[in-house]
Design a protein around this motif. Structure first.
Motif, PDB file in Angstrom:
ATOM      1  N   VAL A 201      11.108  -7.178  -3.489  1.00 37.88           N
ATOM      2  CA  VAL A 201      12.042  -8.221  -3.908  1.00 37.88           C
ATOM      3  C   VAL A 201      13.458  -7.676  -4.045  1.00 37.88           C
ATOM      4  N   ALA A 202      13.615  -6.480  -4.583  1.00 37.37           N
ATOM      5  CA  ALA A 202      14.951  -5.930  -4.811  1.00 37.37           C
ATOM      6  C   ALA A 202      15.649  -5.561  -3.504  1.00 37.37           C
ATOM      7  N   SER A 203      14.974  -4.821  -2.641  1.00 33.60           N
ATOM      8  CA  SER A 203      15.596  -4.354  -1.397  1.00 33.60           C
ATOM      9  C   SER A 203      15.451  -5.349  -0.254  1.00 33.60           C
ATOM     10  N   ARG A 204      14.541  -6.313  -0.408  1.00 31.52           N
ATOM     11  CA  ARG A 204      14.214  -7.303   0.626  1.00 31.52           C
ATOM     12  C   ARG A 204      13.676  -6.641   1.902  1.00 31.52           C
ATOM     13  N   ARG A 205      12.997  -5.539   1.724  1.00 33.13           N
ATOM     14  CA  ARG A 205      12.396  -4.834   2.844  1.00 33.13           C
ATOM     15  C   ARG A 205      10.988  -5.377   3.098  1.00 33.13           C
ATOM     16  N   VAL A 206      10.679  -5.631   4.377  1.00 31.46           N
ATOM     17  CA  VAL A 206       9.363  -6.123   4.784  1.00 31.46           C
ATOM     18  C   VAL A 206       8.628  -5.001   5.502  1.00 31.46           C
ATOM     19  N   GLU A 207       7.361  -4.769   5.118  1.00 26.63           N
ATOM     20  CA  GLU A 207       6.552  -3.749   5.770  1.00 26.63           C
ATOM     21  C   GLU A 207       5.193  -4.341   6.129  1.00 26.63           C
ATOM     22  N   ALA A 208       4.813  -4.199   7.382  1.00 27.31           N
ATOM     23  CA  ALA A 208       3.530  -4.732   7.836  1.00 27.31           C
ATOM     24  C   ALA A 208       2.389  -3.995   7.153  1.00 27.31           C
ATOM     25  N   LEU A 209       1.334  -4.743   6.840  1.00 23.89           N
ATOM     26  CA  LEU A 209       0.179  -4.146   6.173  1.00 23.89           C
ATOM     27  C   LEU A 209      -1.069  -4.237   7.054  1.00 23.89           C
ATOM     28  N   THR A 210      -1.284  -5.348   7.742  1.00 18.92           N
ATOM     29  CA  THR A 210      -2.430  -5.491   8.643  1.00 18.92           C
ATOM     30  C   THR A 210      -1.945  -5.951  10.008  1.00 18.92           C
ATOM     31  N   ALA A 211      -2.794  -5.773  11.022  1.00 18.89           N
ATOM     32  CA  ALA A 211      -2.461  -6.175  12.391  1.00 18.89           C
ATOM     33  C   ALA A 211      -3.762  -6.461  13.126  1.00 18.89           C
ATOM     34  N   GLY A 212      -3.635  -6.888  14.385  1.00 18.94           N
ATOM     35  CA  GLY A 212      -4.809  -7.121  15.207  1.00 18.94           C
ATOM     36  C   GLY A 212      -4.954  -8.566  15.643  1.00 18.94           C
ATOM     37  N   GLU A 251      -5.249  -0.836   0.345  1.00 17.63           N
ATOM     38  CA  GLU A 251      -4.219  -0.314  -0.542  1.00 17.63           C
ATOM     39  C   GLU A 251      -2.891  -0.966  -0.206  1.00 17.63           C
ATOM     40  N   ALA A 252      -2.105  -1.265  -1.228  1.00 16.82           N
ATOM     41  CA  ALA A 252      -0.831  -1.953  -1.033  1.00 16.82           C
ATOM     42  C   ALA A 252       0.257  -0.963  -0.629  1.00 16.82           C
ATOM     43  N   LYS A 253       0.058  -0.317   0.524  1.00 17.16           N
ATOM     44  CA  LYS A 253       1.068   0.582   1.069  1.00 17.16           C
ATOM     45  C   LYS A 253       0.919   0.621   2.586  1.00 17.16           C
ATOM     46  N   PRO A 254       2.028   0.705   3.315  1.00 21.12           N
ATOM     47  CA  PRO A 254       1.973   0.717   4.781  1.00 21.12           C
ATOM     48  C   PRO A 254       1.095   1.848   5.304  1.00 21.12           C
ATOM     49  N   GLY A 255       0.359   1.556   6.357  1.00 23.99           N
ATOM     50  CA  GLY A 255      -0.505   2.555   6.950  1.00 23.99           C
ATOM     51  C   GLY A 255      -1.892   2.602   6.370  1.00 23.99           C
ATOM     52  N   ALA A 256      -2.143   1.846   5.328  1.00 19.41           N
ATOM     53  CA  ALA A 256      -3.471   1.839   4.709  1.00 19.41           C
ATOM     54  C   ALA A 256      -4.474   1.162   5.638  1.00 19.41           C
ATOM     55  N   VAL A 257      -5.733   1.519   5.477  1.00 19.66           N
ATOM     56  CA  VAL A 257      -6.808   0.970   6.306  1.00 19.66           C
ATOM     57  C   VAL A 257      -7.657   0.027   5.456  1.00 19.66           C
ATOM     58  N   ALA A 258      -7.902  -1.165   5.982  1.00 18.94           N
ATOM     59  CA  ALA A 258      -8.703  -2.149   5.252  1.00 18.94           C
ATOM     60  C   ALA A 258     -10.161  -1.706   5.209  1.00 18.94           C
ATOM     61  N   ARG A 259     -10.823  -1.964   4.089  1.00 16.02           N
ATOM     62  CA  ARG A 259     -12.252  -1.683   3.974  1.00 16.02           C
ATOM     63  C   ARG A 259     -13.005  -2.974   3.650  1.00 16.02           C
ATOM     64  N   GLN A 260     -14.166  -3.120   4.221  1.00 19.72           N
ATOM     65  CA  GLN A 260     -14.948  -4.339   4.089  1.00 19.72           C
ATOM     66  C   GLN A 260     -15.741  -4.309   2.789  1.00 19.72           C
ATOM     67  N   LEU A 261     -15.605  -5.389   1.996  1.00 14.61           N
ATOM     68  CA  LEU A 261     -16.292  -5.462   0.707  1.00 14.61           C
ATOM     69  C   LEU A 261     -17.577  -6.282   0.765  1.00 14.61           C
ATOM     70  N   THR A 262     -17.650  -7.257   1.648  1.00 17.67           N
ATOM     71  CA  THR A 262     -18.861  -8.083   1.763  1.00 17.67           C
ATOM     72  C   THR A 262     -19.336  -8.095   3.214  1.00 17.67           C
TER      73      THR A 262
END
Length: 673
Positions: A201-212, A251-262
């Motif tokens: 919110v402060a810097s208004r920087r957007v970073e992608a988290l997921t793709a595909g 994880e709420a940081k760029p480059g993180a890998v999603a893990r399946q919970l269900t």
């Protein structure tokens, strides 16, 4: 004597006030205000919500943000722009109210919705994001410094700088290679998807988290702000071929890998909701793909690390929605659809019996809890559109009054519960709305007003359409035929792969009953509906000649021809089979078209030209067939409209044409009883 003297004037005044009220009319359609999405502020003193209105002069709908004090002392309008706002969400620190809007010039609006910010200290709303693919959803981080965004892929065809040669002047051809390639409103689906992004919110920087090549949706922050839970079909080789979304965490940081919970065979739905201590996640659990159209969502809990969801409402046999945790983390609150009503329930996080928090002939939904345990929610009744209410210590009190002035001048119909027994012994429930001046013993022209879905129910909320028809002298029946929700899983799945069978039996049984009661004139029965309600209209007029007028909106009959035209390819293949392998199944559910020569009922057909839900071909085929057979018919097409009409003048025109068609065939000539 003194008591009688005091009571008599008030009774007389009430009678006079009732006489002064007028019937509801077509002009009132633009006056009804649509209240939605209540959100209680973190400190609990305000509730934000949206109010939808219609501008007759501009022929445009608009939605603005409002808020009401928790003590009920004031309502305040927050936005007044000509562009709609939605999704009001308070920052956890209480400083801001964020929302979605598409504002600016046409180039800006092409980007789609963006996040805007209202500072509670005052001032105009400020545009926060500027993302080419637009933002469709967002969630605040617990520390109010970041947002999790659901952003769309930018369409390269919308960027003139990337076009070459003739493509700068002429739209290039659409090249499609997806199994699921079209959807109402979205149109033809290119390889464009929605993904998660982080926004500072402060810097208004957007970073992608997921793709595909898959859609990710419904992000929810863990209480410590380190992790996002979300829903996705990314576990499947081809997400287009399934409805089965699973729960993931990242994880709420760029480059993180999603893990399946269900990894359930059923689909999870949401949004997911973390427990206050961050150890568990609540989700809604649907059904397997084969029964997608008959989903009855259950509330389930799973460990935050993942695992098999435990169903908290397995014994309820009713669909639930809108789950949220109580502040102490000991229970969850949610809405239950139950035989025409929707009520708010609470269940312990450890399971057990449900506690019912609301009751009566009403529809209560969208609970939003405060730290003090008080709840904001929507409540509607047959006599009043939805408004925001406070539920505190077991008592409901209104917070918004958007429709009070309109209702004060209206004399509405008489809404009663209705039950009938079908020819096979099935008991069905519904509502009967009589004209306000109904006279017992007189038979009235009567309409079967058939809901769509079929997964849904006619309920105790305010229904403008049925009130309008009753105000014009009709008795209106709304029947929850088999396939409807609110009566349990078996009732809902009874029509699986057998469309137009049991529903017709139920609707004809209701028509028999209203005649037996001496309410309906058997020579003046009409019917109509939109979507599956229109489809059932076609089934009924091909099954029974008793109806003297029918209206069929956005419907189909030759179901064999709908394969590849509408958006239900997964359902077709899993429920009926592939047409070339299951010809008999398709022919069976297409009987209104193949028995069209049995139809004698004058029928009006309507549809939006851009409808990809139940495409235009459905009504065109039936119109052409009836015209070929010289049965009275008419076809009305709405330019640039999808499955649901959104232009106010078209919405009014649709109702006017419904009434005009029924009046032509069901109302007696002037001067006759």
């Amino acid at each position: 004597l003194l008591l009688a003297a005091l009571v008599a004037p008030s009774a007389a005044a009430a009678a006079l006030a009732e006489t002064a009220r007028r019937p509801l009319g077509l002009d009132d359609l633009a006056k009804v205000r649509r209240v939605d999405d209540p959100q209680r502020s973190p400190e609990g003193t305000w509730v934000a919500f949206t109010v939808g209105t219609s501008d007759v002069e501009k022929d445009k709908r608009d939605t603005d943000l409002w808020m009401a004090r928790w003590d009920g002392s004031a309502e305040v309008r927050l936005t007044a722009s000509p562009d709609s706002e939605s999704t009001p969400r308070w920052s956890p620190d209480g400083r801001f109210l964020a929302f979605l809007a598409s504002r600016g010039d046409e180039e800006e609006k092409k980007k789609g919705g963006q996040v805007w910010l209202l500072d509670r200290a005052g001032g105009e709303a400020q545009k926060l994001t500027d993302i080419a693919g637009g933002v469709s959803d967002f969630a605040w981080s617990p520390d109010s410094t970041r947002l999790a965004l659901v952003v769309g892929d930018a369409d390269p065809d919308e960027d003139p700088e990337k076009k070459a040669g003739w493509e700068r002047k002429t739209k290039p051809p659409l090249v499609l290679d997806r199994y699921f390639f079209k959807r109402d409103r979205d149109g033809y689906l290119k390889r464009l998807y929605s993904h998660l992004a982080l926004f500072d919110v402060a810097s208004r920087r957007v970073e992608a988290l997921t793709a595909g090549n898959v859609d990710d949706e419904a992000p929810a922050w863990s209480p410590d702000g380190k992790t996002l839970a979300f829903l996705s079909k990314r576990a499947h080789a081809d997400p287009d071929r399934t409805f089965n979304a699973d729960l993931f965490a990242i994880e709420a940081k760029p480059g993180a890998v999603a893990r399946q919970l269900t990894r359930t065979p059923e689909s999870e739905s949401g949004p997911p909701v973390w427990s206050p201590d961050g150890r568990r996640i609540a989700v809604l659990l649907g059904d397997i793909d084969r029964f997608y159209a008959y989903d009855q969502y259950q509330l389930a809990l799973l460990p935050a690390a993942g695992g098999e969801p435990a169903r908290l409402t397995a014994e309820l046999d009713r669909p639930v929605s809108g789950a949220t945790w109580t502040p102490d983390g000991k229970a969850l609150v949610f809405a239950v659809d139950d035989d025409r009503a929707t009520w708010i329930a609470r269940v312990a996080a450890t399971g057990g019996a449900l506690e019912r928090l609301t009751s009566g002939r009403s529809v209560a939904s969208q609970p939003s809890l405060g730290g003090d345990g008080g709840m904001a929610l929507l409540v509607s009744t047959p006599a009043a559109p939805a408004e925001v209410y406070a539920l505190e210590r077991g008592t409901l009190r209104p917070l918004s009054h958007q429709n009070d002035a309109l209702l004060a001048g209206l004399r509405l119909g008489i809404t009663e519960d209705f039950s009938s027994t079908s020819a096979d012994g099935t008991v069905v429930h519904g509502l009967m709305v009589k004209p306000a001046d109904y006279v017992a013993g007189r038979r009235y022209p009567t309409l079967l007003h058939i809901h769509g879905g079929p997964n849904g129910q006619d309920d105790y909320s305010f229904g403008f359409d049925r009130e309008l028809y009753a105000a014009n002298g009709y008795v209106v029946l709304e029947i929850n035929y088999r396939g409807s929700s609110g009566r349990g899983e078996a009732f809902q799945k009874a029509i699986y792969a057998d469309w137009g069978g049991k529903e017709v039996v139920d609707l004809l049984g209701a028509a028999d009953e209203v005649v037996r009661l001496g309410v309906a004139d058997p020579e003046r029965l009409g019917l109509g509906g939109w979507s599956y309600g229109g489809i059932l209209t076609n089934y009924l007029i091909a099954s029974d000649p008793r109806f003297k007028a029918a209206v069929s909106g956005a419907s189909s009959s030759l179901q064999l021809s709908m394969y590849g035209l509408d958006q239900y390819v997964i359902q077709y293949e899993l429920e009926l089979g592939r047409p070339w392998e299951a010809k008999e199944a398709y022919l069976k559910v297409s009987y209104p078209f193949f028995q069209v020569d049995r139809i004698r009922t004058p029928t009006l057909f309507l549809c939006g030209i851009n409808d990809f839900n139940v495409p235009l071909a459905g009504v065109e085929q039936m119109y052409q067939a009836l015209r070929s057979l010289d049965v009275e018919t008419q076809l009305v097409l709405y330019p640039d409209q999808f499955h649901g009409l959104t232009v106010p003048s078209y919405q009014r025109d649709r109702l006017q044409r419904f009434l005009g068609w029924w009046n032509r065939f069901l109302q007696p000539p002037p001067g006759l009883p």
